[in-house]
Motif scaffolding. Structure first.
Motif, PDB file in Angstrom:
ATOM      1  N   TYR A  66       0.859  -1.188   0.000  1.00 24.11           N
ATOM      2  CA  TYR A  66       0.000   0.000   0.000  1.00 24.11           C
ATOM      3  C   TYR A  66       0.897   1.241   0.000  1.00 24.11           C
ATOM      4  O   TYR A  66       1.299   1.730   1.047  1.00 24.11           O
ATOM      5  CB  TYR A  66      -0.935  -0.011   1.213  1.00 24.11           C
ATOM      6  N   ALA A 222      -2.483  15.002  -4.309  1.00 20.47           N
ATOM      7  CA  ALA A 222      -1.878  13.740  -4.712  1.00 20.47           C
ATOM      8  C   ALA A 222      -0.363  13.804  -4.584  1.00 20.47           C
ATOM      9  O   ALA A 222       0.288  12.813  -4.289  1.00 20.47           O
ATOM     10  CB  ALA A 222      -2.270  13.414  -6.140  1.00 20.47           C
ATOM     11  N   VAL A 229      -2.014  12.808   7.415  1.00 19.23           N
ATOM     12  CA  VAL A 229      -3.235  12.917   6.622  1.00 19.23           C
ATOM     13  C   VAL A 229      -3.604  11.557   6.046  1.00 19.23           C
ATOM     14  O   VAL A 229      -4.758  11.127   6.103  1.00 19.23           O
ATOM     15  CB  VAL A 229      -3.049  13.961   5.491  1.00 19.23           C
ATOM     16  N   SER A 233      -6.949   9.313   7.028  1.00 18.47           N
ATOM     17  CA  SER A 233      -7.973   8.880   6.078  1.00 18.47           C
ATOM     18  C   SER A 233      -7.982   7.358   5.966  1.00 18.47           C
ATOM     19  O   SER A 233      -9.021   6.756   5.691  1.00 18.47           O
ATOM     20  CB  SER A 233      -7.782   9.559   4.725  1.00 18.47           C
ATOM     21  N   TYR A 234      -6.831   6.739   6.197  1.00 25.08           N
ATOM     22  CA  TYR A 234      -6.784   5.277   6.211  1.00 25.08           C
ATOM     23  C   TYR A 234      -7.601   4.745   7.388  1.00 25.08           C
ATOM     24  O   TYR A 234      -8.438   3.868   7.253  1.00 25.08           O
ATOM     25  CB  TYR A 234      -5.327   4.828   6.319  1.00 25.08           C
ATOM     26  N   ASN A 237     -11.444   4.467   7.531  1.00 26.42           N
ATOM     27  CA  ASN A 237     -12.156   3.402   6.851  1.00 26.42           C
ATOM     28  C   ASN A 237     -11.651   2.016   7.159  1.00 26.42           C
ATOM     29  O   ASN A 237     -12.267   1.043   6.782  1.00 26.42           O
ATOM     30  CB  ASN A 237     -12.094   3.633   5.344  1.00 26.42           C
ATOM     31  N   GLN A 238     -10.500   1.947   7.802  1.00 25.95           N
ATOM     32  CA  GLN A 238      -9.954   0.632   8.069  1.00 25.95           C
ATOM     33  C   GLN A 238      -9.292   0.650   9.424  1.00 25.95           C
ATOM     34  O   GLN A 238      -8.482   1.535   9.707  1.00 25.95           O
ATOM     35  CB  GLN A 238      -8.911   0.298   7.012  1.00 25.95           C
TER      36      GLN A 238
ATOM     37  N   PHE C  34     -11.514   8.717   0.292  1.00 24.46           N
ATOM     38  CA  PHE C  34     -11.168   8.385   1.668  1.00 24.46           C
ATOM     39  C   PHE C  34     -10.097   7.298   1.598  1.00 24.46           C
ATOM     40  O   PHE C  34     -10.021   6.546   0.626  1.00 24.46           O
ATOM     41  CB  PHE C  34     -12.394   7.894   2.424  1.00 24.46           C
ATOM     42  N   GLY C  35      -9.287   7.239   2.640  1.00 20.31           N
ATOM     43  CA  GLY C  35      -8.104   6.374   2.574  1.00 20.31           C
ATOM     44  C   GLY C  35      -8.423   4.897   2.731  1.00 20.31           C
ATOM     45  O   GLY C  35      -9.578   4.478   2.784  1.00 20.31           O
ATOM     46  N   GLY C  36      -7.354   4.126   2.787  1.00 17.01           N
ATOM     47  CA  GLY C  36      -7.473   2.700   3.052  1.00 17.01           C
ATOM     48  C   GLY C  36      -8.081   1.949   1.894  1.00 17.01           C
ATOM     49  O   GLY C  36      -7.801   2.225   0.729  1.00 17.01           O
ATOM     50  N   VAL C  37      -9.004   1.040   2.242  1.00 15.21           N
ATOM     51  CA  VAL C  37      -9.548   0.143   1.228  1.00 15.21           C
ATOM     52  C   VAL C  37     -10.320   0.918   0.167  1.00 15.21           C
ATOM     53  O   VAL C  37     -10.343   0.558  -0.999  1.00 15.21           O
ATOM     54  CB  VAL C  37     -10.421  -0.944   1.889  1.00 15.21           C
ATOM     55  N   TRP C  38     -10.934   2.046   0.540  1.00 10.73           N
ATOM     56  CA  TRP C  38     -11.688   2.839  -0.425  1.00 10.73           C
ATOM     57  C   TRP C  38     -10.790   3.373  -1.510  1.00 10.73           C
ATOM     58  O   TRP C  38     -11.088   3.293  -2.693  1.00 10.73           O
ATOM     59  CB  TRP C  38     -12.425   3.994   0.264  1.00 10.73           C
ATOM     60  N   GLU C  39      -9.679   3.962  -1.079  1.00 13.60           N
ATOM     61  CA  GLU C  39      -8.765   4.541  -2.049  1.00 13.60           C
ATOM     62  C   GLU C  39      -8.227   3.447  -2.967  1.00 13.60           C
ATOM     63  O   GLU C  39      -8.154   3.600  -4.181  1.00 13.60           O
ATOM     64  CB  GLU C  39      -7.613   5.241  -1.332  1.00 13.60           C
ATOM     65  N   LYS C  40      -7.869   2.329  -2.350  1.00 13.39           N
ATOM     66  CA  LYS C  40      -7.312   1.218  -3.117  1.00 13.39           C
ATOM     67  C   LYS C  40      -8.320   0.730  -4.158  1.00 13.39           C
ATOM     68  O   LYS C  40      -7.991   0.522  -5.322  1.00 13.39           O
ATOM     69  CB  LYS C  40      -6.978   0.079  -2.147  1.00 13.39           C
ATOM     70  N   VAL C  61      -6.781  12.326  -4.432  1.00 15.86           N
ATOM     71  CA  VAL C  61      -6.434  13.105  -3.238  1.00 15.86           C
ATOM     72  C   VAL C  61      -7.095  12.494  -2.020  1.00 15.86           C
ATOM     73  O   VAL C  61      -8.320  12.400  -1.963  1.00 15.86           O
ATOM     74  CB  VAL C  61      -6.902  14.569  -3.352  1.00 15.86           C
ATOM     75  N   LEU C  62      -6.279  12.092  -1.072  1.00 14.90           N
ATOM     76  CA  LEU C  62      -6.817  11.555   0.185  1.00 14.90           C
ATOM     77  C   LEU C  62      -7.197  12.686   1.113  1.00 14.90           C
ATOM     78  O   LEU C  62      -6.663  13.783   1.011  1.00 14.90           O
ATOM     79  CB  LEU C  62      -5.750  10.701   0.867  1.00 14.90           C
ATOM     80  N   GLY C  63      -8.080  12.399   2.054  1.00 14.61           N
ATOM     81  CA  GLY C  63      -8.364  13.425   3.046  1.00 14.61           C
ATOM     82  C   GLY C  63      -9.792  13.400   3.533  1.00 14.61           C
ATOM     83  O   GLY C  63     -10.427  12.351   3.584  1.00 14.61           O
ATOM     84  N   THR C  64     -10.280  14.588   3.878  1.00 17.45           N
ATOM     85  CA  THR C  64     -11.610  14.713   4.459  1.00 17.45           C
ATOM     86  C   THR C  64     -12.386  15.816   3.744  1.00 17.45           C
ATOM     87  O   THR C  64     -11.778  16.718   3.164  1.00 17.45           O
ATOM     88  CB  THR C  64     -11.523  15.081   5.943  1.00 17.45           C
TER      89      THR C  64
END
Lengths: 274, 292, 345, 385
Positions: A66, A222, A229, A233-234, A237-238, C34-40, C61-64
């Motif tokens: 990742y 990006a 940050v 955001s990771y 959701n996880q 949103f990060g993690g599995v969503w972004e992936k 772009v990750l974030g809120t």
């Protein structure tokens, strides 16, 4: 040795032993939550859970696969380093002038230089976002660098002022009378003597920058994603141990950095009596 | 020219800050990228949307902050929590800094690493660690109960004590490093001299070491107080909302209400509060420790 | 310049710092995630196939939401973001600040497969990409007979049958809808008057049978550590935790239904025109199926395919409750202040 | 380079003072640290600024060094006006009170610092550093750090560091204050010898009168920002002009006598309570009879004899205390009319224990003409009641 003699020996050493005990308890307190973070990072489970039942390195593999976490860690380290250096370039001269100033302005100037410490970063972040966008810097590394430097300056200024005041004027006067120019005095005498102040100030700056979520948030893109940050955001959701793993990696990087410093420059300026 | 006039000229020359020019780059930088943006942003606090949603000049936000008992209480709690955290950090941090400088020897590097290690993990992970330790059936409670020290689990989370623990945990390294940086500059011979003069170790510490290291304590106190003053994540995650401070309300205005004007008003109040206490602290240091 | 020697590495570093500084935009299109599995999953299901198909590059772009909205608001003429993938409160904010365009069905042909209510959100300035719903998550090991309805949940918590975990006021986009509006509505209150829910929350808080969480993951920690036995949580997150190893965690929607929380798509004003193409691609059936499988939420396109076990857990669109998203932002300042003063959590 | 060449290089044209201060004045805020002050230090000599703390001696030194700018006046070093030169251009050597050895440099690096600053080439720097360390007897400590040295060794390093650049003048700021008594006496001797050999003009700041007396060619006694008296050690010791100088340098019996009359160029004075003929002080300005005049008599000049052996005209006193001090007996004497007891030393010439006067014994007092000094009236002190 007689019994009384060894008792009296113990008695003399007692304060040190008590101090040692206190320090050990202190570090237990400091490290307690971290221990769980490290343990969890080696866990095998899909979600963060304690106690850890089985161990694996899968979350470290996840880091490699990742990319955003590792990329942003590297980005954050560059940013932290650059802003600490920039803060030192701004802060050290200011601190030296303030420490020796008899002027009534000095308190006012110090207050301004230290004020960024006190403002909630989220406010500063949004104010800077609009300001820097208005002057065309927008969301860029430069903007992030400026923002992080603003909050790093107080740490450098304050620690250098404290250390420089403690040193007194004599060494610089000695250098001056031996024919050293102002610049020579600074390079050969002042700078080495305030080394511990600059080091700890920059260390503060790096630490604050690495953990600075609220300020970095508004400049995330990006190309300019900082670790906090991405971590936030990771995590939103996880809830898996990858975050614990990146935290552990971060600590290992710090350990290696400190070891390198010790090997090359030596951390002695943090400890040995001068 | 009279003597008085000469003195006046000399004094004004000094007041203009002869020798203060090296602060200029830093001052200009902060003026451009700190004061100016904040001032522009702060202006928003003077505009309150009217019934139609159009911003109109009004002191409404400030009136609310300074007349509503709830907001005054939050203001007071903000200062109180920061102050308490600062005092605890001094009490805990000083002995550690002292040990680090005087007795740690080659362990010094390790101590620095252990000090900064907690700061390198995300606050969310640290909070997780604290949750494991402080929970109702967490590590601390079960240890205390198996030792027979308590009969039923202590409620440690969701409580102001958790906030203070969390704040001290992240801020005490700043205190230790600030004090250590100054302590190491103190000539140990001064302490030896005092002991030879018959002062007990405690008196030596109180009358020689402590006064000489005041600048370090002051630095640490300023940093810790200011950081505590501006933090909200610890309050949020460990306090479970049981401790509401101004930064937390600012965060709320951003995240929930998207009312930048009210957030800016609270930010301005916090800034003014912080700057006043900063200025007072600097004055105090000058009188006590900085005079030498 | 012998005397400058010790400064040289510093100056070099400072120089480097500025050379690394470069303008931000590099791709044709920038979307949020949103990060993690969503972004992936966004990359695998949408970005990569889109790039392959069109040859255009996409940055993520990750974030809120608060971050993205302000970034665009600061640069309205040259927005750094072209497509928002955001939560509904962020979308309402973006609309209120005039940062987004109406979704034009003419430019997004795949919208034909999206049910009408999902196109009506945010006054037509957004389309729902997928949605989840809040319900009750509970520890099966401790609770054998979970409450059937929201009202029952409140009453039995007051009686002290279990320790409940509720989101505190600072959990954006959960508390305002899943707690304040939901409970208030169940208790017969209105958007303009939340005194029913405030009174009950006060009683709940004082009963000592409720703890609050302020970070979405904190709920899981509280459940695992035994600090709480039941609480309001999101379906997708709860199932992910159960599948991830928290075996005793179960989830359901109490009557009269779960509280929906949609993730929506918005087109930023003055952004790249390629955004329309991307949004259209978002709603085509194949990537939607991929997306649904990856994030475990029901998606907008009626043509999307689901795995059977996922289908069983999914809330039906008719069964979920829709809070009045459009009315809530205006009421929020009052809600937050009242909650702060009376509940304080 | 040998010490002889060091000397040759620093010698100056005869007659030009090594240091000259002309009406130098300095105040900090409203506090006058230094009243307009002038004095000359002849080239190649050692001059001490002596006085209690806060007397202005350190301010004077710092003005000479260039750390402080005077409000008015001139500082000439070897005849050149240096008043507004920064310290680094004055070519001075200085030993600081706490030595101020750079803690992050070795002994050799400390000593070589001034040469490096002067861009002396490396080989010569090393050679001169080594020679200087030989001179101060520390060649084996070159690679140690200052905190690894004893106080005396640090002192020598500081001296070496200040002299290696062959400065035109040497400044010593309480250089021996931190050393114990024996070491201090040894270092006084060593510094004095080195200074003489090199022939360097030296300004020494001290509050220790013994140090000033042992080391100086010239002593400048200061108090409250002004010079009270300047002269050779014997001159200042033997002919103190004021009570302050007399008391600050050594011990003195200060007696307020009554003027009996003017005689020739001097005065006839009477001890308080003495009805006899009194004593004569030569070369004293006339004063009205009956007025009070302060007289200083050093304890070693006061002779005492058992009353039975004393002349009938000698004033009497009673022994109130006695201390044996190795080289001398010290007697404390009481006499009605004096508020403070008198001190008298009796040099031991024969075996110890001889001729001790018991406490309570009555004695007669006498002194050689010329050893009793008439003191000038003190300048009115600011703030004094």
């Amino acid at each position: 040795m007689t019994a009384t003699a060894s008792w009296r020996r113990l008695e003399r050493r007692l304060p040190i032993l008590l101090l040692l005990a206190f320090v050990l308890i202190f570090f237990a307190f400091l490290l307690a939550p971290i221990v769980f973070v490290v343990l969890v990072s080696f866990g095998d489970s899909e979600i963060i859970a304690f106690p850890v039942t089985s161990y694996s390195l899968r979350w470290y593999h996840r880091l490699l696969e990742y990319r955003p976490l590792l990329d942003s860690l590297w980005f954050s380290l560059k940013l932290a380093g650059a802003s600490a250096v920039l803060a030192a370039l701004f802060g050290v001269p200011a601190a030296l002038a303030l420490a020796r100033s008899r002027s009534g302005l000095a308190d006012l100037v110090s207050t301004v230089l230290l004020a960024p410490l006190s403002i909630p970063m989220i406010l500063l972040g949004i104010a800077l976002l609009y300001k820097l966008s208005a002057i065309g810097l927008g969301i860029s590394f430069t903007s992030l660098l400026i923002a992080h430097t603003v909050v790093s300056i107080p740490y450098v200024v304050r620690t250098v002022v404290a250390v420089y005041r403690g040193i007194g004027r004599n060494y610089e006067e000695a250098a001056a009378i031996l024919g050293a120019s102002r610049r020579q005095t600074f390079t050969y005498v002042t700078l080495p003597l305030i080394g511990s102040g600059i080091f700890s100030g920059m260390l503060f700056a790096v630490l604050i920058s690495l953990d600075n979520l609220s300020l970095s948030l508004f400049f995330g893109s990006a190309q300019t994603n900082t670790l906090p940050v991405v971590m936030l955001s990771y995590l939103q959701n996880q809830f898996d141990p990858a975050i614990a793993a990146i935290g552990t990696v971060q600590m290992i990087i710090a350990l290696v950095a400190l070891l390198l410093i010790e090997r090359t420059v030596g951390l002695k300026f943090m400890s040995s009596p001068s | 020219m009279t003597a008085a006039a000469a003195t006046a000229i000399r004094r004004s020359r000094r007041a203009l800050g002869a020798g203060l020019w090296p602060v200029l780059p830093a001052m200009i930088f902060l003026l451009l990228f700190f004061l100016l943006p904040l001032a522009e942003n702060g202006l928003q606090s003077l505009y309150v949307p009217d019934a139609a949603g159009e911003p109109v000049f009004s002191l409404d936000y400030y009136v609310r902050l300074f007349t509503d008992g709830y907001y005054l209480g939050v203001l007071g709690r903000t200062i109180w929590v920061s102050l308490l955290a600062t005092i605890i950090c001094i009490l805990i941090g000083y002995p550690v800094a002292f040990f680090m400088v005087r007795h740690a020897g080659r362990w010094n590097g390790l101590m620095i690493f252990l000090l900064v290690a907690p700061l390198l993990t995300s606050i969310i992970m640290r909070t997780f660690g604290w949750n494991v330790i402080l929970a109702r059936n967490g590590v601390l409670n079960s240890t205390l109960m198996s030792l027979g020290l308590i009969e039923r689990p202590l409620r440690l989370l969701q409580d102001p004590s958790a906030v203070i623990i969390g704040l001290v945990h992240v801020l005490v390294p700043f205190m230790v490093i600030s004090i250590a940086a100054v302590l190491k500059g103190i000539d140990t011979r001064l302490e030896e001299a005092a002991e030879l003069l018959g002062a007990s170790r405690w008196r030596t510490f109180r009358e020689i070491t402590l006064p000489l290291s005041l600048d370090g304590i002051a630095t640490g106190a300023i940093v810790v107080f200011m950081l505590a003053n501006g933090s909200f994540l610890t309050m949020l995650l460990l306090g479970g909302g049981s401790v509401v401070t101004l930064p937390l309300l600012i965060y709320q205005q951003f995240l929930l209400v998207q009312n930048l004007g009210f957030a800016a008003a609270m930010g301005n109040v916090l800034l003014v509060l912080a700057v006043i206490s900063l200025f007072l602290q600097l004055r105090l240091i000058r009188r006590d420790g900085g005079a030498s | 310049m012998k005397t400058l020697k010790p400064c040289r590495p510093l100056l070099a570093l400072a120089g480097l710092a500025f050379t690394v500084a470069m303008p931000a935009r590099a791709a044709d299109l920038t979307v949020t995630a949103f990060g993690g599995v969503w972004e992936k999953s966004l990359r695998t299901c949408y970005v990569e196939p889109f790039q392959k198909k069109t040859g255009k590059t996409v940055d993520v772009v990750l974030g809120t939401p608060a971050q993205w909205v302000n970034q665009v608001a600061a640069n309205p003429a040259k927005p750094p973001i072209d497509v928002f993938l955001t939560l509904i409160d962020g979308a309402e904010d973006a609309k209120a600040r005039g940062l987004v365009e109406k979704i034009d069905p003419a430019k997004v042909s795949n919208l034909a497969d999206v049910p009408e209510p999902l196109k009506q959100v945010v006054g037509g300035d957004a389309v729902v990409l997928h949605y989840g719903a809040a319900g009750l998550a509970y520890n099966e090991a401790k609770i054998k007979n979970p409450p059937k309805s929201w009202a029952e949940f409140i009453e039995r918590t007051l009686k002290g049958e279990w320790q409940a975990a509720l989101p505190g006021i600072n959990v954006a986009s959960t508390t305002p809808t899943a707690v304040i509006w939901n409970f208030n509505d169940v208790l017969g209150g209105k958007v303009g008057d939340i005194s029913p829910v405030i009174a009950k929350m006060k009683a709940l808080r004082d009963s000592g049978n409720v703890i609050f969480w302020n970070d979405v993951n904190q709920f899981l920690t509280q459940m695992q550590s035994g600090e709480a036995d039941i609480g309001i949580y999101w379906d997708g997150r709860a199932w992910a935790a159960r599948d991830g190893g928290f075996k005793s965690l179960n989830f359901y929607y109490p009557a009269p239904g779960g509280v929906v929380s949609p993730t929506v798509v918005q087109k930023v004003k003055n952004g790249s025109p390629a955004a329309w193409e991307f949004i259209d691609f978002l709603f085509s059936s194949e990537p939607q199926s991929c997306w649904a499988a990856a994030i475990q939420y029901p998606v907008a396109s009626t043509k999307a395919q689901y795995k059977p076990e996922q289908k069983a857990r999914m809330p039906k669109l008719e069964d979920v409750r829709w809070p009045p998203f459009a009315e809530i932002p205006a009421a929020m300042p009052k809600w937050v202040e009242t909650w702060n003063k009376d509940i304080g959590r | 380079m040998t010490q002889a060449t060091l000397k040759a290089q620093s010698s100056v044209t005869a007659g030009e003072p090594g240091l000259r201060l002309r009406d130098v004045r300095k105040s900090f805020g409203s506090v006058a640290a230094l009243q307009p002050t002038s004095f000359d230090v002849p080239a190649g000599t050692l001059c001490s600024l002596l006085g209690p703390s806060g007397c202005g001696k350190t301010t004077t030194l710092r003005i000479v060094a260039g750390f402080e700018l005077p409000d008015a006046g001139q500082v000439l070093i070897r005849g050149e006006d240096r008043t507004y030169d920064p310290p680094q251009r004055r070519k001075l050597g200085m030993v600081f009170q706490n030595y101020s050895l750079f803690p992050h440099m070795t002994v050799a690096q400390n000593v070589a610092f001034g040469l490096r600053m002067a861009r002396v080439n490396r080989a010569e720097t090393e050679a001169r550093t080594r020679r200087m360390l030989d001179i101060v007897h520390l060649p084996q400590h070159a690679d140690r750090y200052p905190h690894q040295l004893s106080g005396g060794q640090q002192q020598r390093v500081a001296l070496a560091r200040s002299l290696v650049t062959e400065p035109s003048m040497l400044l010593l700021d309480e250089p021996l204050g931190a050393l114990d008594k024996n070491l201090r006496e040894q270092m006084q001797f060593e510094i004095r010898q080195l200074q003489r050999e090199i022939g360097i003009t030296t300004l020494l700041v001290t509050h220790d009168q013994e140090e000033a007396l042992t080391m100086s060619d010239m002593i400048v006694v200061m108090d409250r920002g002004r010079i009270l008296q300047a002269g050779s050690p014997t001159e200042v010791y033997e002919h103190p002009r004021t009570r302050f100088v007399s008391e600050f340098l050594g011990t003195s019996n200060i007696i307020a006598c009554t003027v009996a009359g003017v005689e020739g160029g001097g005065l006839r004075l009477r001890l308080p309570g003495d009805a006899g003929s009194g004593f004569f002080v030569a070369d004293a300005p006339a004063r009205p009879a009956g007025s009070t005049a302060l007289v200083a008599i050093r304890p070693e000049h006061l002779r005492i004899a058992p009353a039975t052996q004393a002349g009938a005209d000698e004033p009497r006193a009673t022994v109130s205390g006695h201390v044996f001090r190795g080289a001398a007996h010290v007697f404390q004497l009481k006499r009605p009319g004096l508020d403070r007891p008198l001190m008298a030393y009796r040099q031991i010439t024969g075996p110890v224990g001889e001729t001790v006067l018991p406490v309570g014994a009555e004695v007669g007092l006498s002194w050689l003409p010329g050893t009793a000094r008439l003191l000038e009236d003190e300048p009115v002190r600011e703030g004094a009641a």
